[in-house]
Design an enzyme around this catalytic site. Sequence first.
Site, PDB file in Angstrom:
ATOM      1  N   ASP A 199      -7.121  -5.742   3.998  1.00  0.00           N
ATOM      2  CA  ASP A 199      -6.276  -4.557   4.142  1.00  0.00           C
ATOM      3  C   ASP A 199      -6.360  -4.022   5.566  1.00  0.00           C
ATOM      4  OD1 ASP A 199      -4.941  -2.163   3.944  1.00  0.00           O
ATOM      5  OD2 ASP A 199      -6.308  -1.253   2.492  1.00  0.00           O
ATOM      6  N   MET A 250     -11.871  -4.658   5.053  1.00  0.00           N
ATOM      7  CA  MET A 250     -11.026  -3.779   5.858  1.00  0.00           C
ATOM      8  C   MET A 250     -10.845  -4.415   7.231  1.00  0.00           C
ATOM      9  SD  MET A 250     -10.101  -1.309   3.935  1.00  0.00           S
ATOM     10  CE  MET A 250      -9.206  -0.450   5.232  1.00  0.00           C
ATOM     11  N   HIS A 290      -1.122  -1.238  -4.365  1.00  0.00           N
ATOM     12  CA  HIS A 290      -2.407  -0.816  -3.790  1.00  0.00           C
ATOM     13  C   HIS A 290      -2.384   0.688  -3.537  1.00  0.00           C
ATOM     14  CE1 HIS A 290      -6.196  -1.663  -1.674  1.00  0.00           C
ATOM     15  NE2 HIS A 290      -5.825  -0.715  -0.824  1.00  0.00           N
ATOM     16  N   HIS A 297      -8.159   1.782  -4.617  1.00  0.00           N
ATOM     17  CA  HIS A 297      -9.190   1.688  -3.577  1.00  0.00           C
ATOM     18  C   HIS A 297      -9.721   3.090  -3.289  1.00  0.00           C
ATOM     19  CE1 HIS A 297     -10.013   0.660   0.966  1.00  0.00           C
ATOM     20  NE2 HIS A 297     -11.114   0.916   0.299  1.00  0.00           N
ATOM     21  N   SER A 343       0.835  -1.198   0.000  1.00  0.00           N
ATOM     22  CA  SER A 343       0.000   0.000   0.000  1.00  0.00           C
ATOM     23  C   SER A 343       0.868   1.247   0.000  1.00  0.00           C
ATOM     24  CB  SER A 343      -0.917   0.007   1.224  1.00  0.00           C
ATOM     25  OG  SER A 343      -1.622   1.227   1.285  1.00  0.00           O
ATOM     26  N   ASP A 384      -4.620   3.969  -2.171  1.00  0.00           N
ATOM     27  CA  ASP A 384      -5.771   4.450  -1.406  1.00  0.00           C
ATOM     28  C   ASP A 384      -6.040   5.913  -1.719  1.00  0.00           C
ATOM     29  OD1 ASP A 384      -6.393   2.101   0.159  1.00  0.00           O
ATOM     30  OD2 ASP A 384      -4.528   2.465   1.247  1.00  0.00           O
ATOM     31  N   MET A 389      -8.324   8.981  -0.799  1.00  0.00           N
ATOM     32  CA  MET A 389      -9.192   9.412   0.308  1.00  0.00           C
ATOM     33  C   MET A 389      -9.633  10.853   0.105  1.00  0.00           C
ATOM     34  SD  MET A 389      -6.956   7.970   3.494  1.00  0.00           S
ATOM     35  CE  MET A 389      -6.369   6.276   3.559  1.00  0.00           C
ATOM     36  N   MET A 434     -11.679   5.433  -1.239  1.00  0.00           N
ATOM     37  CA  MET A 434     -12.318   5.673   0.063  1.00  0.00           C
ATOM     38  C   MET A 434     -12.968   7.050  -0.002  1.00  0.00           C
ATOM     39  SD  MET A 434      -9.442   4.407   2.747  1.00  0.00           S
ATOM     40  CE  MET A 434      -8.535   2.885   2.568  1.00  0.00           C
TER      41      MET A 434
END
Length: 216
Positions: free
Chosen positions: A175, A137, A33, A66, A8, A35, A37, A68
């Site tokens: 994750d 998660m 990966h 991913h 990540s 993220d 956000m 979020m």
Amino acid sequence: MNHKIAPSLLAADFMHLQQEVEMVNASEADWLHLDVMDGVFVPNISFGFPILEALKDVSTKPMDVHLMIVEPQKFIHEVAASGAYLMNVHYEACIHLNRTVAAIKEAGMKAGVTLNPHTPISVLDEIIQDVDMVLLMSVNPGFGGQKFIEHSVAKTARLKKMITERGLPTLIEVDGGVNKETAQQLLCAGADVLVAGSYIFKAADPIQTIKELKSL
């Protein structure tokens, strides 16, 4: 075990992002990966599409994005344009999840659905057959370096049972708080893809750490 490791990037050194990605390229990692956000769906802001666009030219690993964020369906084409292999959206953020999953696939990506720690796997009952992967998660989303939520192992096993009973090829990704010990437990429970951030990027030898996770 033929499981995948997805470092990540949230835990990487952002002053040296290219070198961090090149380290992942040189490792036995399977995916990268990412993220994204928004500070609304989760209490933090990470990075957005300019970073994904830049990574497209550097990363040799498939990008596992991913989101979020609220209303992730609005950004399907931007994620696809960034070269993402797989787009993960939160069940909790999608009112019309079936439509969103279909649109992700139409854009040429694999579709993943993410569940927060408090969300039961029963909510997947009418969508599991349409998704390529479910991301569980095992910490509350928004920050790296959190403590692993123990019941995630049993949750992974229940999800594996649901997938197996229906004869589906759906992958399970987990994750949050993944290290050598929790990774072993999750793999035994049926996880296919392990996301690890701090455990990899803060390690003395990240490439060796990835190798150890891959060889479990």
